[in-house]
Design a protein around this motif. Sequence first.
Motif, PDB file in Angstrom:
ATOM      1  N   GLY A  36       4.986   4.981   3.121  1.00 24.57           N
ATOM      2  CA  GLY A  36       3.832   5.111   3.993  1.00 24.57           C
ATOM      3  C   GLY A  36       2.562   5.349   3.206  1.00 24.57           C
ATOM      4  N   CYS A  37       1.461   5.423   3.948  1.00 20.92           N
ATOM      5  CA  CYS A  37       0.143   5.619   3.336  1.00 20.92           C
ATOM      6  C   CYS A  37      -0.130   7.110   3.145  1.00 20.92           C
ATOM      7  N   VAL A  38      -0.980   7.430   2.168  1.00 27.24           N
ATOM      8  CA  VAL A  38      -1.331   8.829   1.898  1.00 27.24           C
ATOM      9  C   VAL A  38      -2.265   9.427   2.948  1.00 27.24           C
ATOM     10  N   ASP A  39      -2.834   8.603   3.796  1.00 25.71           N
ATOM     11  CA  ASP A  39      -3.769   9.064   4.831  1.00 25.71           C
ATOM     12  C   ASP A  39      -3.166  10.254   5.591  1.00 25.71           C
ATOM     13  N   SER A  40      -3.930  11.348   5.690  1.00 27.12           N
ATOM     14  CA  SER A  40      -3.403  12.565   6.324  1.00 27.12           C
ATOM     15  C   SER A  40      -3.153  12.396   7.820  1.00 27.12           C
ATOM     16  N   ILE A  61      -1.480   4.718  -1.616  1.00 31.83           N
ATOM     17  CA  ILE A  61      -2.645   4.233  -0.877  1.00 31.83           C
ATOM     18  C   ILE A  61      -2.272   2.946  -0.151  1.00 31.83           C
ATOM     19  N   GLY A  62      -2.313   2.990   1.158  1.00 33.48           N
ATOM     20  CA  GLY A  62      -2.012   1.819   1.965  1.00 33.48           C
ATOM     21  C   GLY A  62      -0.544   1.676   2.350  1.00 33.48           C
ATOM     22  N   GLY A  63       0.339   2.466   1.750  1.00 28.68           N
ATOM     23  CA  GLY A  63       1.771   2.267   2.000  1.00 28.68           C
ATOM     24  C   GLY A  63       2.217   0.904   1.505  1.00 28.68           C
ATOM     25  N   GLN A  93       2.705   0.824   7.613  1.00 32.10           N
ATOM     26  CA  GLN A  93       1.260   0.723   7.369  1.00 32.10           C
ATOM     27  C   GLN A  93       0.552   1.001   8.686  1.00 32.10           C
ATOM     28  N   HIS A  94      -0.763   1.039   8.676  1.00 36.83           N
ATOM     29  CA  HIS A  94      -1.444   1.484   9.886  1.00 36.83           C
ATOM     30  C   HIS A  94      -2.809   0.845  10.053  1.00 36.83           C
ATOM     31  N   THR A  95      -3.314   0.917  11.279  1.00 31.57           N
ATOM     32  CA  THR A  95      -4.658   0.427  11.575  1.00 31.57           C
ATOM     33  C   THR A  95      -5.681   1.401  10.993  1.00 31.57           C
ATOM     34  N   ASP A  96      -6.890   0.933  10.813  1.00 31.88           N
ATOM     35  CA  ASP A  96      -7.999   1.746  10.301  1.00 31.88           C
ATOM     36  C   ASP A  96      -7.659   2.388   8.966  1.00 31.88           C
ATOM     37  N   CYS A  97      -6.937   1.645   8.122  1.00 31.82           N
ATOM     38  CA  CYS A  97      -6.521   2.187   6.821  1.00 31.82           C
ATOM     39  C   CYS A  97      -7.690   2.155   5.838  1.00 31.82           C
ATOM     40  N   GLY A  98      -7.826   3.198   5.068  1.00 34.86           N
ATOM     41  CA  GLY A  98      -8.888   3.285   4.075  1.00 34.86           C
ATOM     42  C   GLY A  98      -8.791   2.234   2.985  1.00 34.86           C
ATOM     43  N   ILE A  99      -7.597   1.616   2.832  1.00 37.90           N
ATOM     44  CA  ILE A  99      -7.455   0.607   1.791  1.00 37.90           C
ATOM     45  C   ILE A  99      -8.395  -0.569   2.049  1.00 37.90           C
TER      46      ILE A  99
HETATM   47 ZN   LIG Z   1      -3.924   4.107   5.003  1.00 39.12          ZN
END
Ligand SMILES: [Zn+2]
Length: 159
Positions: A36-40, A61-63, A93-99
């Motif tokens: 998965g992504c590191v996004d909290s 980052i980004g998964g 992975q997810h929407t609105d990802c910082g990647i």
């Molecule tokens: Zn992300």
Amino acid sequence: MTISSGELVRRNAVFAATGAFAGLPFPTSDTLQVLGCVDSRVDPGDVLGLQLGDGVVMRNIGGRITPAALREWALLGRLGGDQSPGGHLVILQHTDCGITRLADYPEQLAGKAVADPYAAVRIDAAIARHALPPGRAVSGLVYDVATGLIEIADPATGQ
Ligand SMILES: [Zn+2]
């Protein structure tokens, strides 16, 4: 706002008092594996409802499936000793990802698709299926940060 070490110790004491950690088997290759992504906002344990011992979770980052991630999953497959690598690798992975904000640094992304998480997770699932030893099911999921729901963008194969 960051969380102090003292607060983390207090939170850990609450966790330790539950005893939820006791007697869990060491994870081997034949288990749920999540990238998965590191996004909290998108902790796979919370999003997928995982309990301690349910699965092995790796985050970057980004998964994204990267050479480093593939090396780690290959090593994980060896933890089971003579067992053939098995289990189920879920790429989340997810929407609105910082990647997507890194699109201006294509040299850091090795040409990866970053604008569409559904396309990106299908690409990464295909890479993982090709690069990892056979016997491990691979699927690609996308988590929508607006609804809290996941969608299977690329169903598991190999199970
Ligand atoms: Zn992300």
